[in-house]
Design an enzyme around this catalytic site. Sequence first.
Site, short mmCIF file in Angstrom:
data_model
loop_
_atom_site.label_atom_id
_atom_site.label_comp_id
_atom_site.label_asym_id
_atom_site.label_seq_id
_atom_site.Cartn_x
_atom_site.Cartn_y
_atom_site.Cartn_z
N THR A 144 49.59 -28.12 -43.53
CA THR A 144 51.46 -27.70 -42.71
C THR A 144 51.44 -29.53 -41.80
O THR A 144 50.26 -30.50 -41.85
CB THR A 144 51.00 -27.19 -41.44
OG1 THR A 144 51.92 -26.68 -40.14
CG2 THR A 144 49.20 -28.02 -40.90
N SER A 180 46.64 -27.84 -32.18
CA SER A 180 45.76 -26.34 -32.08
C SER A 180 44.86 -26.56 -32.94
O SER A 180 44.37 -27.52 -33.37
CB SER A 180 45.92 -25.54 -32.61
OG SER A 180 46.53 -25.23 -33.80
N TYR A 182 43.61 -24.70 -35.12
CA TYR A 182 44.51 -24.97 -36.38
C TYR A 182 45.23 -25.22 -37.62
O TYR A 182 43.98 -25.70 -38.50
CB TYR A 182 45.61 -23.41 -36.35
CG TYR A 182 46.20 -23.36 -37.60
CD1 TYR A 182 46.44 -22.90 -38.50
CD2 TYR A 182 47.78 -23.54 -37.24
CE1 TYR A 182 47.16 -22.52 -39.60
CE2 TYR A 182 48.51 -24.39 -38.20
CZ TYR A 182 48.53 -23.39 -39.83
OH TYR A 182 49.74 -23.91 -40.46
N HIS A 183 45.53 -26.40 -36.50
CA HIS A 183 45.63 -27.92 -36.82
C HIS A 183 44.86 -28.47 -37.41
O HIS A 183 44.31 -29.42 -38.30
CB HIS A 183 46.51 -28.38 -36.31
CG HIS A 183 48.09 -27.38 -35.97
ND1 HIS A 183 48.59 -26.96 -34.91
CD2 HIS A 183 48.97 -27.45 -37.03
CE1 HIS A 183 50.12 -26.27 -35.29
NE2 HIS A 183 50.51 -26.07 -36.10
N LYS A 186 43.62 -27.63 -40.57
CA LYS A 186 43.96 -27.50 -41.53
C LYS A 186 43.54 -29.40 -42.14
O LYS A 186 43.78 -30.21 -43.12
CB LYS A 186 45.98 -27.99 -41.22
CG LYS A 186 45.45 -26.58 -41.40
CD LYS A 186 45.56 -25.78 -42.37
CE LYS A 186 46.35 -24.75 -43.05
NZ LYS A 186 46.69 -24.20 -44.24
N ASN A 240 62.30 -16.40 -36.87
CA ASN A 240 61.55 -15.08 -36.69
C ASN A 240 61.34 -15.23 -35.61
O ASN A 240 62.31 -12.97 -35.43
CB ASN A 240 60.49 -14.94 -37.95
CG ASN A 240 60.78 -15.36 -38.89
OD1 ASN A 240 61.50 -15.84 -39.43
ND2 ASN A 240 59.92 -15.09 -39.38
N VAL A 327 49.72 -27.62 -24.82
CA VAL A 327 49.76 -28.92 -24.79
C VAL A 327 50.51 -29.55 -26.16
O VAL A 327 49.77 -29.76 -26.64
CB VAL A 327 48.59 -29.12 -24.56
CG1 VAL A 327 48.51 -30.59 -24.45
CG2 VAL A 327 48.19 -28.76 -23.28
#
Length: 384
Positions: A144, A180, A182-183, A186, A240, A327
Amino acid sequence: MKALILGIDGYIGWALALRLVAKGHEVAGIDNLSTRRFSAEVGSDSAFPLPSPKERVEAVKRKLGADIKFIVGDAKDKALLEETIRDFKPDVIVHFAEQRSAPYSMKDYEHAWYTLENNLKSTLSLLYAVSEIDPSIHILKMGTMGEYGTPNFDIPESAFVKAIIQGKEDTIPTPKWGGSYYHWSKIFDTFLILFKGKLSNLTVTDIMQGPVYGTRTEEITDEELRTRFDFDETWGTVINRYCVEAVLGLPLTPYGKGKQTRGFISLEDSVEALRLLIENPPKDGEYRVVNQFAEVYNVRQLAEIVKNAAEELGLKTDITHVKNPRVEAEEHYYNPEVKVLPSLGFKPKRNIRDETKVMIKDLLPYKERLESFKHVIMPKTVWK
């Protein structure tokens, strides 16, 4: 060419599978159907009703005259990966089998840990399975653009950059800063791939992709072939989400100042870019970084575009800024490099202004279904 897609049941995974079989490639996929479960966990669902895996495979046979092997299983299961690789003998393995939501990863400790454990274990299992069975298999990994955060430098398509350290020039990994858990998963993926790739001479394309939007590709022509479409605060990307808000007559809701800038790409252009990268792999043993997006906007500009599209279709909506639950830097420099895909002949076919109208038209017949989920659109997950 034989392609194994990990995460085939997902938004991009299913659309890519359709593109590849339409182009004559053989496709198999593994998915544990977790996105369906996690969407239900937050009280949401796909905007379009999703067929079962069996129904999806049967629809591809009827509509496209092709076979897809859909395996319900977990990509973290190294034994399953090994069995599938030995049986199917893929030329490329596409790794989409990760928890993909930043808000989901920020809900609490359990969701943060699940994200890290799931994403890192699936990546490491894949790296070891390929290195032990056939290191020549091309690994196409979905990263990402969010790995970089919002740095005050041009984001290169390179794993390494030159830096001056103690007055001397040195080579260091390209700086990254996740927004985050999640990031960060990655980012850790990237370093695992760099390390294991060097040890085992693996061939890898690491895609740094911006947010994807859209309801259609050239292959998605009717209900039976649709991919999922998420719009809630946990799973839905910003365009979306705006389109569903417009359909429901709700205000479009940029977070904070609305000046957060990102690179966006349509679903059609995403799967076409992925096809090109699959059909044009890097050199054996090479680690290739690709920045994958087509247009750059801030989220306030996107709201204006969706508002205008909705009004052209007879829908009235307003724009209301809401408190940013995240944030993040709301005003920042943003200039990623894009060279690899143009060198392969990639030219975007879709643009946000036209595609938002298509999306709204596709969503309107499902307005009653969307009404039942409108309570999950506004942000509830707070970073702090």
